[in-house]
Design an enzyme around this catalytic site. Structure first.
Site, PDB file in Angstrom:
ATOM      1  N   ASP A  69      -0.325  10.316   8.917  1.00 37.37           N
ATOM      2  CA  ASP A  69      -0.352   9.056   8.178  1.00 37.37           C
ATOM      3  C   ASP A  69       0.860   9.125   7.257  1.00 37.37           C
ATOM      4  OD1 ASP A  69      -0.929   7.287   5.855  1.00 37.37           O
ATOM      5  OD2 ASP A  69      -2.832   6.975   6.884  1.00 37.37           O
ATOM      6  N   SER A  70       1.617   8.048   7.168  1.00 40.73           N
ATOM      7  CA  SER A  70       2.877   8.153   6.420  1.00 40.73           C
ATOM      8  C   SER A  70       2.668   8.320   4.921  1.00 40.73           C
ATOM      9  CB  SER A  70       3.791   6.963   6.723  1.00 40.73           C
ATOM     10  OG  SER A  70       3.382   5.807   6.028  1.00 40.73           O
ATOM     11  N   SER A  71       1.444   8.193   4.438  1.00 39.94           N
ATOM     12  CA  SER A  71       1.191   8.506   3.027  1.00 39.94           C
ATOM     13  C   SER A  71       1.418   9.990   2.761  1.00 39.94           C
ATOM     14  CB  SER A  71      -0.245   8.135   2.641  1.00 39.94           C
ATOM     15  OG  SER A  71      -0.445   6.778   2.907  1.00 39.94           O
TER      16      SER A  71
ATOM     17  N   THR B 231       3.609   2.458   8.248  1.00 38.80           N
ATOM     18  CA  THR B 231       4.299   1.455   7.427  1.00 38.80           C
ATOM     19  C   THR B 231       4.296   1.783   5.934  1.00 38.80           C
ATOM     20  OG1 THR B 231       2.270   0.151   7.302  1.00 38.80           O
ATOM     21  CG2 THR B 231       3.833  -0.445   9.039  1.00 38.80           C
ATOM     22  N   ASP B 232       3.296   2.580   5.486  1.00 42.38           N
ATOM     23  CA  ASP B 232       3.132   2.766   4.039  1.00 42.38           C
ATOM     24  C   ASP B 232       4.396   3.286   3.349  1.00 42.38           C
ATOM     25  OD1 ASP B 232       0.605   1.803   4.263  1.00 42.38           O
ATOM     26  OD2 ASP B 232      -0.415   3.735   4.056  1.00 42.38           O
TER      27      ASP B 232
ATOM     28  N   GLN C 149      11.210  -4.539 -11.522  1.00 44.57           N
ATOM     29  CA  GLN C 149       9.945  -4.675 -10.796  1.00 44.57           C
ATOM     30  C   GLN C 149       9.997  -5.845  -9.803  1.00 44.57           C
ATOM     31  OE1 GLN C 149       6.640  -4.861 -13.583  1.00 44.57           O
ATOM     32  NE2 GLN C 149       7.374  -3.070 -14.680  1.00 44.57           N
ATOM     33  N   CYS C 150      10.972  -6.741  -9.969  1.00 44.21           N
ATOM     34  CA  CYS C 150      11.075  -7.900  -9.068  1.00 44.21           C
ATOM     35  C   CYS C 150      11.682  -7.469  -7.743  1.00 44.21           C
ATOM     36  CB  CYS C 150      11.988  -8.963  -9.663  1.00 44.21           C
ATOM     37  SG  CYS C 150      11.380  -9.670 -11.169  1.00 44.21           S
TER      38      CYS C 150
ATOM     39  N   THR D 157      -0.289   4.104  12.053  1.00 40.72           N
ATOM     40  CA  THR D 157      -1.272   3.292  12.768  1.00 40.72           C
ATOM     41  C   THR D 157      -0.851   3.025  14.212  1.00 40.72           C
ATOM     42  OG1 THR D 157      -1.953   2.225  10.732  1.00 40.72           O
ATOM     43  CG2 THR D 157      -2.375   1.001  12.737  1.00 40.72           C
TER      44      THR D 157
END
Ligand code: ASP
Length: 352
Positions: free
Chosen positions: A71-73, A103-104, A289-290, A28
């Protein structure tokens, strides 16, 4: 991959105080609204027009841009290899490096580079933006200016931040401890298990006691093995889903994203399937997952069986660090070595 190089001397008069190499990958940050009202990547050579204050930094900047900013995806390990090649080739000629990245997947890329750039002694600072540089309220300007300051910062002739880090929204975080946690507000990143390396207020306050020591000399690792899968546990996970994942041809490692401090259901079909996969040579790593706290197998009944069957505890590693570290280790070491190395810190990514 085709790369474009631009040199920008932002020093108004006299000598630039440092040389920084910017690697512009996309995201972005560099988007501009065109006449049709849609966002498209801008030409980086016009950066000083968007950011005239760059001149006050008195830096000599070289920008190497991906020919087609992405796009970083769309980031893949091949892009990490390109970034590492650029840093390796220019390592001695520059004081620091800034990677402009979407940022992704920034936390994945920063983690990967922290493991690929062994013995690093110079700053490699990732940054980006939540709003394009063309928008009046964009965070791109502040993020880039401070990332450049940090990449150029020295004390007694030595770089203050000799590691791979993410600078975003006034905070500098260790790259392999970071996660993207926010997509609407400016504070996109967090490192729940490690303190910030620096905070940018009126002054940039460096937290030197938590910084990595500079490495002896750069040694890069570039091979990957991507035969790694991630299984997030959730209520309702069933045997046929697990079975088809474990039957993936060539699978060498599985990360199970467990609950809390490393807990999983105690159902026999799950434990038996994991046990059998380990017996057949699969490396299984337990990551929580935390975003804060750590895996402590055996604390609860629901993680004891995992420890007993040989699931490895990933301590307080992020998923991003664990995944990229596994891919790099599997690409370079025997499975026995990987089993030992995955639970040991390689680049400050876990606490022992
Ligand atoms: N989708 C964008 C990217 O990661 C988002 C961003 O840059 O913030 O490239």
């Amino acid at each position: 991959m085709k790369l474009n190089t631009t040199h920008i001397n932002t020093a108004l008069t006299g000598k630039a105080r440092a040389k920084v190499l910017i690697i512009y990958t996309g995201g972005t940050f560099g988007m501009m609204r065109n006449e049709a009202g849609t966002l498209a990547p801008f030409n980086f050579s016009s950066i000083v027009e968007h950011l005239p204050t760059l001149r006050n930094l008195a830096l000599e900047l070289t920008v190497i841009s991906f020919d087609k900013p992405i796009d970083s995806s769309n980031i893949q390990p091949a892009h990490w290899q390109v970034m590492v090649d650029i840093i390796e080739q220019h390592y001695h000629a520059f004081d620091g490096f800034v990677v402009l990245h979407g940022t992704d997947t920034m936390a994945f890329s920063a983690s990967a580079l922290s493991f690929m750039l062994q013995g690093l002694a110079k700053p490699v600072i990732f940054t980006g933006a939540q709003l394009p540089i063309s928008e009046p309220r964009s965070d791109a300007r502040e993020n880039l200016i401070t990332a450049l300051e940090i990449a150029a910062a020295v004390e007694a002739g030595n770089p203050i931040v000799p590691e791979v880090a993410i600078f975003f929204d006034f905070e500098l975080l260790r790259g392999n401890r970071s996660k993207k946690v926010e997509s609407m507000q400016f504070d996109a990143f967090d490192s729940g298990n490690y303190p910030a390396l620096a905070t940018a207020g009126v002054k940039i306050e460096y937290n030197k006691s938590v910084m990595r020591a500079a490495g002896p000399s750069l040694k890069v690792i570039k091979s990957f093995d991507t035969q790694v899968a991630v299984l997030k546990l959730y209520p309702g996970l069933n045997f046929s889903i697990l079975r088809s994942l474990l039957a993936t041809p060539g699978l060498r490692a599985l990360i199970i994203e467990t609950y809390g401090s490393g807990n999983a259901p105690t159902e026999t079909w799950l434990l038996d399937a994991l046990k059998e996969a380990i017996a057949q040579g699969l490396l299984i790593l337990n990551i929580s997952q935390c975003s804060g706290g750590k895996v402590n197998q055996g604390k609860y009944e629901t993680s004891k069986a995992l420890a007993e069957m040989g699931v490895l505890g990933g301590a307080d590693m992020t998923l991003e660090a664990a995944l990229t570290k596994l891919m790099i280790l599997l690409g370079n070491y025997s499975i026995e070595e990987v089993r030992t190395m995955i639970t040991q810190p390689l680049a400050g990514e876990l606490s022992v």
